[in-house]
Design an enzyme around this catalytic site. Structure first.
Site, PDB file in Angstrom:
ATOM      1  N   ARG A  74       0.882  -1.179   0.000  1.00 26.84           N
ATOM      2  CA  ARG A  74       0.000   0.000   0.000  1.00 26.84           C
ATOM      3  C   ARG A  74       0.912   1.220   0.000  1.00 26.84           C
ATOM      4  O   ARG A  74       1.729   1.397   0.904  1.00 26.84           O
ATOM      5  CB  ARG A  74      -0.888   0.004   1.244  1.00 26.84           C
ATOM      6  CG  ARG A  74      -1.523   1.356   1.503  1.00 26.84           C
ATOM      7  CD  ARG A  74      -2.586   1.329   2.564  1.00 26.84           C
ATOM      8  NE  ARG A  74      -3.766   0.635   2.100  1.00 26.84           N
ATOM      9  CZ  ARG A  74      -4.969   0.696   2.706  1.00 26.84           C
ATOM     10  NH1 ARG A  74      -5.114   1.432   3.796  1.00 26.84           N
ATOM     11  NH2 ARG A  74      -5.997   0.045   2.225  1.00 26.84           N
TER      12      ARG A  74
ATOM     13  N   HIS B  92      -7.662   0.811  -5.996  1.00 24.16           N
ATOM     14  CA  HIS B  92      -7.841  -0.018  -4.789  1.00 24.16           C
ATOM     15  C   HIS B  92      -8.588  -1.293  -5.210  1.00 24.16           C
ATOM     16  O   HIS B  92      -9.750  -1.503  -4.871  1.00 24.16           O
ATOM     17  CB  HIS B  92      -8.635   0.774  -3.739  1.00 24.16           C
ATOM     18  CG  HIS B  92      -8.556   0.203  -2.355  1.00 24.16           C
ATOM     19  ND1 HIS B  92      -7.791  -0.896  -2.030  1.00 24.16           N
ATOM     20  CD2 HIS B  92      -9.161   0.586  -1.188  1.00 24.16           C
ATOM     21  CE1 HIS B  92      -7.924  -1.154  -0.742  1.00 24.16           C
ATOM     22  NE2 HIS B  92      -8.743  -0.279  -0.207  1.00 24.16           N
TER      23      HIS B  92
ATOM     24  N   GLN C  63     -10.355  -3.939  -2.709  1.00 21.57           N
ATOM     25  CA  GLN C  63     -11.583  -3.441  -2.102  1.00 21.57           C
ATOM     26  C   GLN C  63     -12.764  -3.586  -3.064  1.00 21.57           C
ATOM     27  O   GLN C  63     -13.845  -4.031  -2.663  1.00 21.57           O
ATOM     28  CB  GLN C  63     -11.417  -1.970  -1.702  1.00 21.57           C
ATOM     29  CG  GLN C  63     -12.670  -1.383  -1.096  1.00 21.57           C
ATOM     30  CD  GLN C  63     -12.993  -1.962   0.274  1.00 21.57           C
ATOM     31  OE1 GLN C  63     -12.160  -1.933   1.170  1.00 21.57           O
ATOM     32  NE2 GLN C  63     -14.191  -2.497   0.450  1.00 21.57           N
TER      33      GLN C  63
ATOM     34  N   ASP D 102     -17.321   7.265  -0.777  1.00 26.35           N
ATOM     35  CA  ASP D 102     -16.019   7.188  -0.097  1.00 26.35           C
ATOM     36  C   ASP D 102     -15.731   8.589   0.458  1.00 26.35           C
ATOM     37  O   ASP D 102     -16.425   9.556   0.119  1.00 26.35           O
ATOM     38  CB  ASP D 102     -14.948   6.759  -1.123  1.00 26.35           C
ATOM     39  CG  ASP D 102     -13.588   6.448  -0.501  1.00 26.35           C
ATOM     40  OD1 ASP D 102     -13.488   6.386   0.736  1.00 26.35           O
ATOM     41  OD2 ASP D 102     -12.622   6.283  -1.273  1.00 26.35           O
TER      42      ASP D 102
ATOM     43  N   CYS E 183     -16.254   1.748   1.519  1.00 24.75           N
ATOM     44  CA  CYS E 183     -15.069   0.921   1.784  1.00 24.75           C
ATOM     45  C   CYS E 183     -14.553   1.089   3.208  1.00 24.75           C
ATOM     46  O   CYS E 183     -13.853   0.224   3.708  1.00 24.75           O
ATOM     47  CB  CYS E 183     -13.980   1.224   0.763  1.00 24.75           C
ATOM     48  SG  CYS E 183     -13.355   2.907   0.824  1.00 24.75           S
TER      49      CYS E 183
ATOM     50  N   ARG F 242     -13.454  -8.533   2.397  1.00 23.61           N
ATOM     51  CA  ARG F 242     -12.028  -8.328   2.103  1.00 23.61           C
ATOM     52  C   ARG F 242     -11.238  -9.599   2.410  1.00 23.61           C
ATOM     53  O   ARG F 242     -10.361 -10.013   1.653  1.00 23.61           O
ATOM     54  CB  ARG F 242     -11.453  -7.166   2.940  1.00 23.61           C
ATOM     55  CG  ARG F 242     -11.980  -5.785   2.584  1.00 23.61           C
ATOM     56  CD  ARG F 242     -11.506  -5.322   1.219  1.00 23.61           C
ATOM     57  NE  ARG F 242     -10.048  -5.283   1.094  1.00 23.61           N
ATOM     58  CZ  ARG F 242      -9.279  -4.283   1.507  1.00 23.61           C
ATOM     59  NH1 ARG F 242      -9.794  -3.207   2.058  1.00 23.61           N
ATOM     60  NH2 ARG F 242      -7.962  -4.322   1.324  1.00 23.61           N
TER      61      ARG F 242
HETATM   62  N1   CP Z   1     -11.040  -0.047   3.119  1.00 20.98           N
HETATM   63  C1   CP Z   1      -9.754  -0.134   3.463  1.00 20.98           C
HETATM   64  O1   CP Z   1      -8.870  -0.385   2.654  1.00 20.98           O
HETATM   65  O2   CP Z   1      -9.519   0.076   4.808  1.00 20.98           O
HETATM   66  P1   CP Z   1      -8.131   0.276   5.511  1.00 20.98           P
HETATM   67  O3   CP Z   1      -7.577   1.596   5.078  1.00 20.98           O
HETATM   68  O4   CP Z   1      -8.442   0.231   6.980  1.00 20.98           O
HETATM   69  O5   CP Z   1      -7.198  -0.849   5.106  1.00 20.98           O
HETATM   70  N1  NVA Z   2     -10.005   6.664  -1.028  1.00 17.01           N
HETATM   71  C1  NVA Z   2      -9.595   6.269   0.297  1.00 17.01           C
HETATM   72  C2  NVA Z   2      -9.806   4.804   0.499  1.00 17.01           C
HETATM   73  C3  NVA Z   2      -9.430   4.298   1.860  1.00 17.01           C
HETATM   74  C4  NVA Z   2      -9.571   2.814   2.015  1.00 17.01           C
HETATM   75  C5  NVA Z   2      -8.135   6.630   0.477  1.00 17.01           C
HETATM   76  O1  NVA Z   2      -7.337   6.432  -0.463  1.00 17.01           O
HETATM   77  O2  NVA Z   2      -7.775   7.102   1.552  1.00 17.01           O
END
Ligand code: CP
Ligand code: NVA
Length: 305
Positions: A103, A130, A133, A220, A260, A288
């Site tokens: 990530r 993502h 997700q 989101d 998400c 997930r």
């Molecule tokens: N939705 C999601 O990816 O959550 P986190 O940021 O907690 O991993």
């Molecule tokens: N769009 C959000 C998703 C978090 C899971 C971000 O990138 O922070």
């Protein structure tokens, strides 16, 4: 830990048939008992350059449930955080582990990691995408409606990493997707252009137009990780883009609400909606685990799709 392997950086890395098999495998794992240990003796390195609750816990627990083990690597702990090149990190980790989940911010870093790694790389979120997700979200739609066939999906809000992955999903699976984004916050133009040749994907400005007749209403946060200093500007730009009961009343009576997470009640979604009867966000979070176990079993454990 060398030889041919595949990566999962974006939803179109799998074909439509493979995605449908992946959902089936995840559903077998969810419905259980699933006692196979395809990842026995295997390790997953998990690099987190951003925070996480769901991604970290679901990958770590998923590895363990399939017989393997996961290492949590934050920038404070690994030399990548002090400037060691991504390519060198990829080469070194590939000598120890059987897969890498990452990530991070720039999507190009994940592509570089995948180029130099000799083990599978899984995208756990970038500024652009993502994918894990959105596969969990699709699994949640199947759980509640039986299939994705003929479903109409609405996206309300930022044209961000989630929106881009939804467009990729529509491109691969061919469902109808309408995104309501404020001007200046559209999704990635190239991802959109490719999908519009293949699927019914539209961008509109009015949230009510997107929600009209939808089976799935999805949103989101307004400011994603790394955009915290834009919060005030974004709050202004996204005024009126809240998913509340009035917006939900435009959708089908049996529509579901997806997010998400993490969510900000009173910003992009009202408490009544996210905590109400149409919300399936906890199933979504649970999915997930199941979809990522299916991905890892396939990419790292030789389970065929
Ligand atoms: N939705 C999601 O990816 O959550 P986190 O940021 O907690 O991993
Ligand atoms: N769009 C959000 C998703 C978090 C899971 C971000 O990138 O922070």
């Amino acid at each position: 830990m060398t030889g041919t392997h595949r990566d999962f950086l974006a939803i179109p890395d799998y074909t439509r048939d493979e995605l449908l098999s992946l959902f089936k495998l995840a559903e077998d794992m969810r419905n259980g008992p699933y006692t196979d240990k395809p990842l026995a003796g295997k390790s997953l390195a998990m690099i987190f350059m951003k925070s996480s609750t769901r991604t970290r816990v679901s990958f770590e627990v998923g590895m363990w449930q399939l017989g393997g083990h996961a290492l949590f690597l934050s920038p404070r702990d690994v030399q990548l955080g002090r400037g060691e090149p991504v390519a060198d990190t990829a080469r070194v980790l590939s000598r120890y582990v059987d897969g890498i989940m990452i990530r991070t911010f720039a999507h190009s870093e994940v592509e570089e990691l995948a180029r130099y790694a000799t083990v599978p790389v899984i995208n756990g979120l970038t500024d652009l995408l993502h994918p894990c997700q959105v596969l969990a979200d699709l699994l949640t739609i199947r759980q509640h409606f039986g299939s994705l066939e003929g479903r109409k999906v609405a996206w309300i809000g930022d044209g961000n990493n989630m929106a881009n992955s939804w467009i990729n999903a529509a491109y691969r699976l061919g469902f109808s997707l309408t995104l309501a984004c404020p001007e200046g916050y559209d999704p990635d133009a190239e991802i959109l252009r490719r999908a519009q040749g293949e699927a019914d994907v539209k961008i509109v400005r009015d949230p009510a137009e997107a929600a009209e007749g939808a089976d799935v209403v999805n949103t989101d946060v307004w400011a994603s990780m790394g955009q915290e200093e834009e919060q005030a500007v974004r709050e202004k730009a996204f005024t009126g883009y809240i998913v509340d009961e009035s917006l939900m009343s435009r959708a089908q009576r049996d529509a579901i609400f997806l997010h998400c997470l993490p969510a900000h009640r009173g910003e992009e979604v009202s408490a009544e909606v996210i905590d109400g009867p149409q919300s399936v966000v906890w199933d979504e979070a649970e999915n997930r685990l199941h979809i990522q176990k299916a991905i890892m079993a396939n990419m790292m454990g030789g389970v065929e799709l």
